[in-house]
Motif scaffolding. Structure first.
Motif, PDB file in Angstrom:
ATOM      1  N   LEU A 195       0.711  -1.395   0.103  1.00 21.04           N
ATOM      2  CA  LEU A 195       0.035   0.028   0.026  1.00 21.04           C
ATOM      3  C   LEU A 195       0.715   1.254   0.042  1.00 21.04           C
ATOM      4  N   LYS A 196       2.035   1.271   0.647  1.00 20.61           N
ATOM      5  CA  LYS A 196       2.738   2.214   0.672  1.00 20.61           C
ATOM      6  C   LYS A 196       3.659   2.707  -0.696  1.00 20.61           C
ATOM      7  N   LEU A 197       3.823   1.483  -1.354  1.00 18.88           N
ATOM      8  CA  LEU A 197       4.488   1.616  -2.747  1.00 18.88           C
ATOM      9  C   LEU A 197       3.439   2.128  -3.579  1.00 18.88           C
ATOM     10  N   ALA A 198       2.295   1.672  -3.383  1.00 17.81           N
ATOM     11  CA  ALA A 198       1.145   2.080  -4.338  1.00 17.81           C
ATOM     12  C   ALA A 198       0.752   3.785  -4.232  1.00 17.81           C
ATOM     13  N   GLY A 199       1.065   4.176  -2.692  1.00 15.90           N
ATOM     14  CA  GLY A 199       1.082   5.617  -2.511  1.00 15.90           C
ATOM     15  C   GLY A 199       2.134   6.505  -2.790  1.00 15.90           C
ATOM     16  N   ASN A 200       3.344   5.614  -3.721  1.00 19.82           N
ATOM     17  CA  ASN A 200       4.243   6.314  -3.833  1.00 19.82           C
ATOM     18  C   ASN A 200       5.257   6.758  -2.726  1.00 19.82           C
ATOM     19  N   GLY A 201       5.397   6.079  -1.831  1.00 22.83           N
ATOM     20  CA  GLY A 201       5.849   6.339  -0.560  1.00 22.83           C
ATOM     21  C   GLY A 201       5.078   6.701   0.494  1.00 22.83           C
ATOM     22  N   GLN A 202       4.121   7.093   0.305  1.00 22.63           N
ATOM     23  CA  GLN A 202       3.128   7.840   1.397  1.00 22.63           C
ATOM     24  C   GLN A 202       1.951   6.783   1.520  1.00 22.63           C
ATOM     25  N   ALA A 203       1.397   6.894   2.746  1.00 22.78           N
ATOM     26  CA  ALA A 203      -0.116   6.176   3.130  1.00 22.78           C
ATOM     27  C   ALA A 203      -1.011   6.508   1.981  1.00 22.78           C
ATOM     28  N   LEU A 204      -1.572   5.277   1.517  1.00 20.59           N
ATOM     29  CA  LEU A 204      -2.715   5.641   0.403  1.00 20.59           C
ATOM     30  C   LEU A 204      -4.068   6.195   1.085  1.00 20.59           C
ATOM     31  N   PRO A 205      -4.342   7.323   0.443  1.00 21.75           N
ATOM     32  CA  PRO A 205      -5.361   8.185   1.255  1.00 21.75           C
ATOM     33  C   PRO A 205      -6.855   7.570   0.801  1.00 21.75           C
ATOM     34  N   LEU A 206      -6.930   6.411   0.833  1.00 20.84           N
ATOM     35  CA  LEU A 206      -8.171   5.719   0.663  1.00 20.84           C
ATOM     36  C   LEU A 206      -8.722   4.489   1.410  1.00 20.84           C
ATOM     37  N   GLU A 207      -9.934   4.693   1.571  1.00 21.02           N
ATOM     38  CA  GLU A 207     -10.559   3.455   2.313  1.00 21.02           C
ATOM     39  C   GLU A 207     -10.514   2.417   1.592  1.00 21.02           C
ATOM     40  N   LEU A 208     -10.114   1.197   1.981  1.00 22.58           N
ATOM     41  CA  LEU A 208     -10.093  -0.131   1.216  1.00 22.58           C
ATOM     42  C   LEU A 208     -11.356  -1.060   1.444  1.00 22.58           C
ATOM     43  N   PRO A 209     -12.068  -1.679   0.807  1.00 22.38           N
ATOM     44  CA  PRO A 209     -12.986  -2.628   1.044  1.00 22.38           C
ATOM     45  C   PRO A 209     -12.554  -3.794   1.903  1.00 22.38           C
ATOM     46  N   ARG A 210     -13.355  -4.202   2.802  1.00 26.36           N
ATOM     47  CA  ARG A 210     -13.257  -5.463   3.514  1.00 26.36           C
ATOM     48  C   ARG A 210     -13.269  -6.616   2.725  1.00 26.36           C
ATOM     49  N   VAL A 211     -12.021  -7.684   2.830  1.00 21.32           N
ATOM     50  CA  VAL A 211     -11.992  -8.788   2.169  1.00 21.32           C
ATOM     51  C   VAL A 211     -12.452  -9.787   3.010  1.00 21.32           C
ATOM     52  N   VAL A 212     -13.501 -10.595   1.949  1.00 19.06           N
ATOM     53  CA  VAL A 212     -14.382 -11.661   2.551  1.00 19.06           C
ATOM     54  C   VAL A 212     -14.140 -12.814   1.492  1.00 19.06           C
ATOM     55  N   PRO A 213     -14.207 -14.234   1.995  1.00 21.44           N
ATOM     56  CA  PRO A 213     -14.350 -15.364   1.046  1.00 21.44           C
ATOM     57  C   PRO A 213     -15.145 -15.527   0.019  1.00 21.44           C
ATOM     58  N   ALA A 214     -14.996 -16.116  -0.942  1.00 20.91           N
ATOM     59  CA  ALA A 214     -15.851 -16.260  -2.037  1.00 20.91           C
ATOM     60  C   ALA A 214     -17.419 -16.504  -1.601  1.00 20.91           C
ATOM     61  N   ASN A 215     -17.328 -17.603  -0.618  1.00 28.38           N
ATOM     62  CA  ASN A 215     -18.869 -17.975  -0.135  1.00 28.38           C
ATOM     63  C   ASN A 215     -19.306 -16.974   0.891  1.00 28.38           C
ATOM     64  N   HIS A 216     -19.068 -16.120   0.826  1.00 31.21           N
ATOM     65  CA  HIS A 216     -19.738 -14.849   1.901  1.00 31.21           C
ATOM     66  C   HIS A 216     -21.089 -14.529   1.231  1.00 31.21           C
ATOM     67  N   ARG A 217     -21.976 -14.800   1.927  1.00 32.59           N
ATOM     68  CA  ARG A 217     -23.446 -14.593   1.706  1.00 32.59           C
ATOM     69  C   ARG A 217     -23.875 -13.065   1.854  1.00 32.59           C
TER      70      ARG A 217
END
Length: 450
Positions: A195-217
């Motif tokens: 994420l730091k690399l994605a932000g070019n060395g800085q914290a990425l200023p975006l809220e990320l979605p929560r990761v869930v398994p494929a079978n999440h209802r």
């Protein structure tokens, strides 16, 4: 549950959506489809309007439900990998989704050194390439900070649909998350260093979605359920098109390899665990539990043959006859490097170019066509050899995609790779994989709400 339950798989591809109804044996019962555009507003761009895709998906979902004899037992969703979508605080897109085919992030590839690339591939399973959301985000941070400044959340097509259709909030499934270059495969959570690399060395200023398994209802929004007629349809988040294609094709055992050649191409194998799989410059994406889908995708499949036919159409009555003539022709010393569209596997170079090597005035149009056919075929086989080195030798290769319409090309592939090649019998494998996720989750209710 009815005696003969039907399961739906919604497969959202690059240029079209399909929704398929399958019975418990995997037989395709009903299908609806709709098209949408892949837009190219500037050189290198390949973007889409997610609202337009959602509208097509909603239309065909409502159509197939109206055509079925009763409510299906469940619905799973398949989406393309590597999309980047910026959203505001309300979850509305601030621009189009940047798709896997967008290569503008090539501009920042020189900011990743060899050591970083190897470490990222080991931790995330995603090669460092302009297709990767990690690289796309670094490009946006470096070249278009104004776009990031206007956004609050990071998403993709799947997370947008989930938020639009359900009350679950911003989510992303493990399969798609593992193709972002931002997910740590061991912890199955977002990787802070990536994420730091994605932000070019800085914290990425975006809220990320929560990761869930494929079978999440998921839980439908009441107003959406009324509009689409889905109130009685259990909905599961599903996964990515490539991983679900392996699941839908039943290719879960060592030695069974999937080979798809359409406009582009891919070689995929399912294996278990992480050990030693990322030393071959291949992707390694989560399927579920400890199952992973390993492989490589090429930009240069049937599209290269189409280009060749356009050049040589005065000499052949069609692309099929051209391929047949090329497959039957003797070898010459003419070699074709097939990188007309840059390349992912096996060279991972978006700037790679095509070339004829050894071209002389004595070469005929058939010689040129054979060189192109062999170039595309051998490029796929190079990926196959990497997959075999990372897993085990192929016992059988299951072929799918447009190239299977050419018996001559399938035979040539088998001869040159030295493996048995069979035509895959599963129709709409990604859609069936999504339907299988729903079926498996409903068969194990305790795991459906992970």
């Amino acid at each position: 549950m009815p005696d003969n339950p039907l399961y739906l798989g919604l497969d959202l591809g690059t240029t079209s959506a399909k929704i398929c109804a399958f019975d418990a044996t995997g037989r395709l019962i009903r299908e609806r489809s709709g098209d949408y555009e892949l837009l190219h507003p500037e050189p290198g761009a390949a973007v889409q309007d997610v609202r337009a895709i959602a509208e097509v998906a909603e239309r065909i979902l409502a159509e197939i439900l109206a055509d079925l004899p009763g409510p299906p037992a469940g619905l799973g969703i398949s989406c393309p990998m590597h999309g980047v979508l910026l959203l505001d605080a309300a979850g509305e897109p601030t621009g189009p989704v940047i798709t896997w085919a967008d290569v503008r992030a090539q501009a920042v590839m020189d900011r990743f050194d060899a050591s970083q690339r190897k470490k990222l591939l080991h931790r995330t399973g995603t090669p460092v390439h302009p297709m990767s959301p990690l690289v796309k985000l670094r490009w946006l941070t470096a070249s278009h900070p104004d776009r990031l400044a206007g956004a609050t959340r990071l998403g993709d097509l799947k997370s947008y649909l989930v938020d639009r259709w359900t009350i679950d909030g911003p989510l992303i499934d493990e399969q798609l998350a593992s193709a972002t270059g931002l997910l740590n495969l061991e912890t199955r959570d977002w990787d802070k260093a990536a994420l730091k690399l994605a932000g070019n060395g800085q914290a990425l200023p975006l809220e990320l979605p929560r990761v869930v398994p494929a079978n999440h209802r998921l839980q439908w929004r009441p107003e959406v359920a009324r509009q689409l007629g889905t109130s009685d349809v259990p909905l599961f988040i599903g996964g990515s098109d490539g991983c679900l294609a392996n699941l839908g094709s039943g290719l879960l055992e060592p030695g069974k390899i999937s080979l798809t050649i359409g406009t582009s191409g891919a070689v995929r194998a399912t294996h278990r665990g992480l050990s030693g799989t990322t030393d071959h410059q291949l992707f390694n994406y989560l399927l579920y539990d400890d199952y992973y889908v390993l492989g490589g995708a090429t930009n240069n499949g049937g599209k290269v043959l189409e280009w060749t036919y356009e050049l040589l159409c005065g000499h052949f009555s069609g692309i099929g006859p051209m391929i047949e003539a090329a497959a039957a022709a003797p070898d010459t010393n003419l070699v074709f490097r097939p990188y007309l569209n840059g390349e992912r596997a096996p060279v991972w170079d978006a700037l790679a170019t095509a070339a004829f090597v050894g071209l002389r005035g004595s070469h005929t149009p058939t010689d040129l066509a054979r060189a192109v056919l062999l170039g595309v075929t051998d490029n796929i086989i190079a990926i196959l050899r990497q997959v075999e080195a990372a897993t085990c030798p192929a016992e059988v290769i299951y072929a799918s995609g447009g190239f299977t319409r050419s018996e001559a090309w399938v035979k040539l592939m088998a001869e040159r790779c030295g493996r048995r090649v069979e035509i895959a019998q599963t129709p709409q494998a990604s859609a069936y994989g999504a339907a299988r996720i729903a079926e498996k989750a409903l068969a194990r209710p305790s795991s459906a709400q992970q």
